[in-house]
Write an enzyme that holds these catalytic residues in place. Structure first.
Site, PDB file in Angstrom:
ATOM      1  N   CYS A 142      -4.491   6.150  -4.111  1.00 50.19           N
ATOM      2  CA  CYS A 142      -3.854   4.837  -4.081  1.00 50.19           C
ATOM      3  C   CYS A 142      -2.413   5.015  -4.550  1.00 50.19           C
ATOM      4  O   CYS A 142      -2.173   5.306  -5.731  1.00 50.19           O
ATOM      5  CB  CYS A 142      -4.597   3.847  -4.980  1.00 50.19           C
ATOM      6  SG  CYS A 142      -3.830   2.208  -5.053  1.00 50.19           S
ATOM      7  N   GLU A 183     -10.062  -0.154  -5.641  1.00 52.24           N
ATOM      8  CA  GLU A 183      -9.161  -1.096  -4.993  1.00 52.24           C
ATOM      9  C   GLU A 183      -9.875  -2.396  -4.638  1.00 52.24           C
ATOM     10  O   GLU A 183     -11.004  -2.382  -4.144  1.00 52.24           O
ATOM     11  CB  GLU A 183      -8.562  -0.472  -3.729  1.00 52.24           C
ATOM     12  CG  GLU A 183      -7.672   0.739  -3.999  1.00 52.24           C
ATOM     13  CD  GLU A 183      -6.846   1.121  -2.782  1.00 52.24           C
ATOM     14  OE1 GLU A 183      -6.324   0.214  -2.110  1.00 52.24           O
ATOM     15  OE2 GLU A 183      -6.736   2.330  -2.508  1.00 52.24           O
ATOM     16  N   GLY A 219      -1.268   2.358  -6.961  1.00 48.24           N
ATOM     17  CA  GLY A 219      -2.002   2.601  -8.203  1.00 48.24           C
ATOM     18  C   GLY A 219      -1.391   3.730  -9.013  1.00 48.24           C
ATOM     19  O   GLY A 219      -1.325   3.665 -10.249  1.00 48.24           O
ATOM     20  N   HIS A 230      -2.167  -4.550 -10.480  1.00 47.37           N
ATOM     21  CA  HIS A 230      -2.929  -3.407 -10.980  1.00 47.37           C
ATOM     22  C   HIS A 230      -3.237  -3.572 -12.461  1.00 47.37           C
ATOM     23  O   HIS A 230      -2.378  -3.999 -13.238  1.00 47.37           O
ATOM     24  CB  HIS A 230      -2.138  -2.100 -10.802  1.00 47.37           C
ATOM     25  CG  HIS A 230      -2.035  -1.664  -9.380  1.00 47.37           C
ATOM     26  ND1 HIS A 230      -2.935  -0.808  -8.796  1.00 47.37           N
ATOM     27  CD2 HIS A 230      -1.138  -1.980  -8.427  1.00 47.37           C
ATOM     28  CE1 HIS A 230      -2.598  -0.609  -7.531  1.00 47.37           C
ATOM     29  NE2 HIS A 230      -1.509  -1.315  -7.280  1.00 47.37           N
ATOM     30  N   CYS A 289       0.860  -1.186   0.000  1.00 52.39           N
ATOM     31  CA  CYS A 289       0.000   0.000   0.000  1.00 52.39           C
ATOM     32  C   CYS A 289       0.892   1.231   0.000  1.00 52.39           C
ATOM     33  O   CYS A 289       1.604   1.482   0.981  1.00 52.39           O
ATOM     34  CB  CYS A 289      -0.917   0.000   1.215  1.00 52.39           C
ATOM     35  SG  CYS A 289      -1.918   1.501   1.350  1.00 52.39           S
TER      36      CYS A 289
END
Length: 276
Positions: free
Chosen positions: A219, A210, A222, A161, A75
């Site tokens: 994110c 997510e 991301g 992703h 994260c």
């Protein structure tokens, strides 16, 4: 069990931070869901647990749990909050911290202005390592959805992703396509879905749906994945401002065989205790 916690956020992507170094805890998936509940608990996108490391070459270990109780690998906004948290709680005095995660060792560094610079490691583009079901690596892949076929880039930043280029982030069908992409059978461990609008070679807008959470205000992984995907297609320069609904990150990636460097804020909202 009475649990001390800190509520933090990175661009509105919010976390409950738990210090498991100085207090003993046992949290089931059910208890994590209760803590994360925005009406009956503290409320958060993810719960982050800081632990004693299991190896001698790192300072801490930290684990990441979605609000549905599932554990994930990485994260980006969370790692920035982690770095501020361990310094504010006086668990370390270091500015550059080596931390063990399920995605490998990450090295966040708190700068003089209170922002955090993170070496996010090298992106993984080989389909089998993302994981993604494709015979060979490509900049774009076809993905069948209910409305038809879309083109996505597939990247792992320790977590998978799918990056989809759109004409407008504001009008992107995130609520419709996000869940379809997240649970697509070509991603056996599910996937985070990024909707990227390119403004210039050095700036993009991004929204991310997510896995296990839904759309969030920001994110970090991301943002990294979107820049990597854009670079793979020859659309972006090596340093890009990424505008998310909660604010902006700076992402730098010179190219293959180099790590992605993310810079952005981490904010403490409040401290508290909860009986679980």
């Amino acid at each position: 069990m009475r649990l001390r916690f800190t509520k933090m956020h990175g661009l509105g992507n919010d976390f409950v931070m738990i210090d498991a170094v100085s207090q003993r805890i046992r949290l089931s998936a059910e208890k994590i869901r209760k803590i994360a509940d925005r009406r009956f608990g503290i409320g958060c996108d993810q719960l982050l647990i800081v632990e004693i490391p299991s190896r001698p070459d790192v300072d801490f270990k930290y684990r990441i749990f979605n609000c549905d109780g599932s554990e994930v690998e990485n994260c980006g906004n969370g790692i920035r909050c982690f770095a501020k948290f361990v310094r504010e709680r006086k668990l370390t005095g270091k500015k550059s911290i080596r931390v063990e995660t399920k995605a490998g060792v990450l090295i966040p560094e708190v700068d003089e202005d209170g922002g955090v610079i993170v070496d996010m490691g090298k992106p993984e583009l080989a389909p089998a390592q993302i994981p993604f079901q494709a015979e060979q690596e490509q900049p774009l892949y076809s993905l069948g959805l209910q409305h038809g076929t879309v083109k996505i880039g597939a990247v792992s930043m320790g977590n998978p992703h799918a990056v989809l280029q759109v004409d407008s982030c504001e009008h992107a069908p995130v609520d419709d396509w996000g869940p379809q992409i997240e649970a697509h059978p070509m991603f056996p461990k599910k996937v985070n879905a990024g909707f990227m609008e390119i403004l210039s070679r050095s700036e993009i807008n991004l929204r991310v749906f997510e896995r296990g959470v839904g759309e969030t205000l920001a994110c970090g992984t991301g943002a990294c994945a979107a820049v990597v995907s854009g670079r793979q297609q020859g659309l972006l320069d090596d340093e890009v401002k990424v505008n998310l609904p909660g604010g902006s990150l700076n992402i730098k990636w010179p190219g293959r065989d180099h790590p992605v460097i993310m810079t952005g804020p981490a904010i403490t909202a409040f401290h508290g205790q909860i009986k679980i």
